[in-house]
Design a protein around this motif. Structure first.
Motif, mmCIF file in Angstrom:
data_model
loop_
_atom_site.group_PDB
_atom_site.id
_atom_site.type_symbol
_atom_site.label_atom_id
_atom_site.label_comp_id
_atom_site.label_asym_id
_atom_site.label_seq_id
_atom_site.Cartn_x
_atom_site.Cartn_y
_atom_site.Cartn_z
ATOM 1 N N PHE A 258 -5.352 -6.591 0.993
ATOM 2 C CA PHE A 258 -4.688 -5.503 1.712
ATOM 3 C C PHE A 258 -3.691 -6.025 2.738
ATOM 4 C CE2 PHE A 258 -8.590 -6.712 3.793
ATOM 5 C CZ PHE A 258 -8.186 -6.911 5.101
ATOM 6 N N ARG A 259 -3.755 -7.331 3.052
ATOM 7 C CA ARG A 259 -2.903 -7.913 4.097
ATOM 8 C C ARG A 259 -1.433 -7.697 3.782
ATOM 9 N NH1 ARG A 259 -4.472 -13.890 3.886
ATOM 10 N NH2 ARG A 259 -4.310 -13.242 1.732
ATOM 11 N N GLY A 260 -0.663 -7.419 4.794
ATOM 12 C CA GLY A 260 0.769 -7.207 4.633
ATOM 13 C C GLY A 260 1.121 -5.792 4.209
ATOM 14 N N ILE A 261 0.124 -5.052 3.745
ATOM 15 C CA ILE A 261 0.341 -3.664 3.348
ATOM 16 C C ILE A 261 -0.345 -2.738 4.356
ATOM 17 C CG2 ILE A 261 0.011 -1.965 1.508
ATOM 18 C CD1 ILE A 261 -0.154 -4.442 -0.421
ATOM 19 N N TYR A 262 -1.562 -3.111 4.751
ATOM 20 C CA TYR A 262 -2.325 -2.376 5.769
ATOM 21 C C TYR A 262 -2.752 -3.372 6.838
ATOM 22 C CZ TYR A 262 -2.577 1.334 2.291
ATOM 23 O OH TYR A 262 -2.255 2.307 1.382
ATOM 24 N N ASP A 263 -2.874 -2.913 8.073
ATOM 25 C CA ASP A 263 -3.268 -3.807 9.160
ATOM 26 C C ASP A 263 -4.696 -4.313 8.992
ATOM 27 O OD1 ASP A 263 -0.806 -3.615 10.416
ATOM 28 O OD2 ASP A 263 -1.428 -1.891 11.625
ATOM 29 N N THR A 264 -5.593 -3.431 8.569
ATOM 30 C CA THR A 264 -6.998 -3.802 8.412
ATOM 31 C C THR A 264 -7.543 -3.188 7.133
ATOM 32 O OG1 THR A 264 -7.844 -1.846 9.556
ATOM 33 C CG2 THR A 264 -7.346 -3.785 10.933
ATOM 34 N N PHE A 265 -8.699 -3.681 6.722
ATOM 35 C CA PHE A 265 -9.355 -3.086 5.562
ATOM 36 C C PHE A 265 -9.766 -1.648 5.872
ATOM 37 C CE2 PHE A 265 -12.965 -2.117 2.829
ATOM 38 C CZ PHE A 265 -12.388 -2.335 1.596
ATOM 39 N N ASP A 266 -10.189 -1.406 7.115
ATOM 40 C CA ASP A 266 -10.535 -0.039 7.531
ATOM 41 C C ASP A 266 -9.349 0.903 7.334
ATOM 42 O OD1 ASP A 266 -13.019 -0.986 8.203
ATOM 43 O OD2 ASP A 266 -12.729 -0.823 10.365
ATOM 44 N N ASP A 267 -8.151 0.454 7.721
ATOM 45 C CA ASP A 267 -6.943 1.267 7.533
ATOM 46 C C ASP A 267 -6.696 1.533 6.048
ATOM 47 O OD1 ASP A 267 -6.505 1.301 10.258
ATOM 48 O OD2 ASP A 267 -4.930 -0.228 10.208
ATOM 49 N N PHE A 268 -6.851 0.498 5.232
ATOM 50 C CA PHE A 268 -6.672 0.642 3.792
ATOM 51 C C PHE A 268 -7.583 1.728 3.235
ATOM 52 C CE2 PHE A 268 -8.623 -0.806 -0.288
ATOM 53 C CZ PHE A 268 -7.585 -0.462 -1.137
ATOM 54 N N MET A 269 -8.874 1.656 3.556
ATOM 55 C CA MET A 269 -9.825 2.633 3.029
ATOM 56 C C MET A 269 -9.539 4.038 3.550
ATOM 57 S SD MET A 269 -11.834 1.240 0.821
ATOM 58 C CE MET A 269 -13.084 2.499 0.651
ATOM 59 N N ALA A 270 -9.222 4.145 4.839
ATOM 60 C CA ALA A 270 -9.003 5.459 5.433
ATOM 61 C C ALA A 270 -7.718 6.113 4.937
ATOM 62 C CB ALA A 270 -8.977 5.341 6.960
ATOM 63 N N VAL A 271 -6.644 5.361 4.933
ATOM 64 C CA VAL A 271 -5.342 5.913 4.557
ATOM 65 C C VAL A 271 -5.264 6.159 3.050
ATOM 66 C CG1 VAL A 271 -2.865 5.427 4.469
ATOM 67 C CG2 VAL A 271 -4.166 4.897 6.543
#
Length: 107
Positions: free
Chosen positions: A47-60
């Motif tokens: 997820f790096r470079g696309i989302y700041d954190t894994f939490d952001d990836f899952m939530a967004v």
């Protein structure tokens, strides 16, 4: 109070339930693959470079929390201790439930 269905309503009910049975089976099958893919993304930090954190990836991306993923992965891992002919599948209720921290109350 119970009201009987008309024959056409009963036919519609039966047809929709048959579709739902098929859809539920597919959701359970794909649910396991979803969890495995999400875990792979987390473990390899894809997820790096696309989302700041894994939490952001899952939530967004999916409206789910990291805690939800951890809970689901524990259910899958529980199957490792069962006989090989037993399969663990996510139930639709569990896979679609809104985590308590995301529920809103209405006045």
């Amino acid at each position: 109070m119970s009201t009987d269905l008309t024959p056409s309503q009963r036919d519609e009910f039966d047809a929709r339930c048959q579709l739902m049975d098929h859809q539920h089976q597919k959701m359970c099958e794909y649910g396991n693959e979803f969890i495995e893919n999400a875990l792979h993304i987390r473990e390899n930090k894809l997820f790096r470079g696309i989302y700041d954190t894994f939490d952001d990836f899952m939530a967004v991306r999916f409206g789910k929390t990291r805690q939800w993923l951890t809970q689901q992965s524990k259910r899958l891992n529980a199957g490792n201790h069962l006989p090989k002919d037993v399969q663990i599948r996510l139930s639709t209720g569990q896979s679609l439930a809104t985590p308590p921290e995301q529920k809103t109350t209405q006045p």
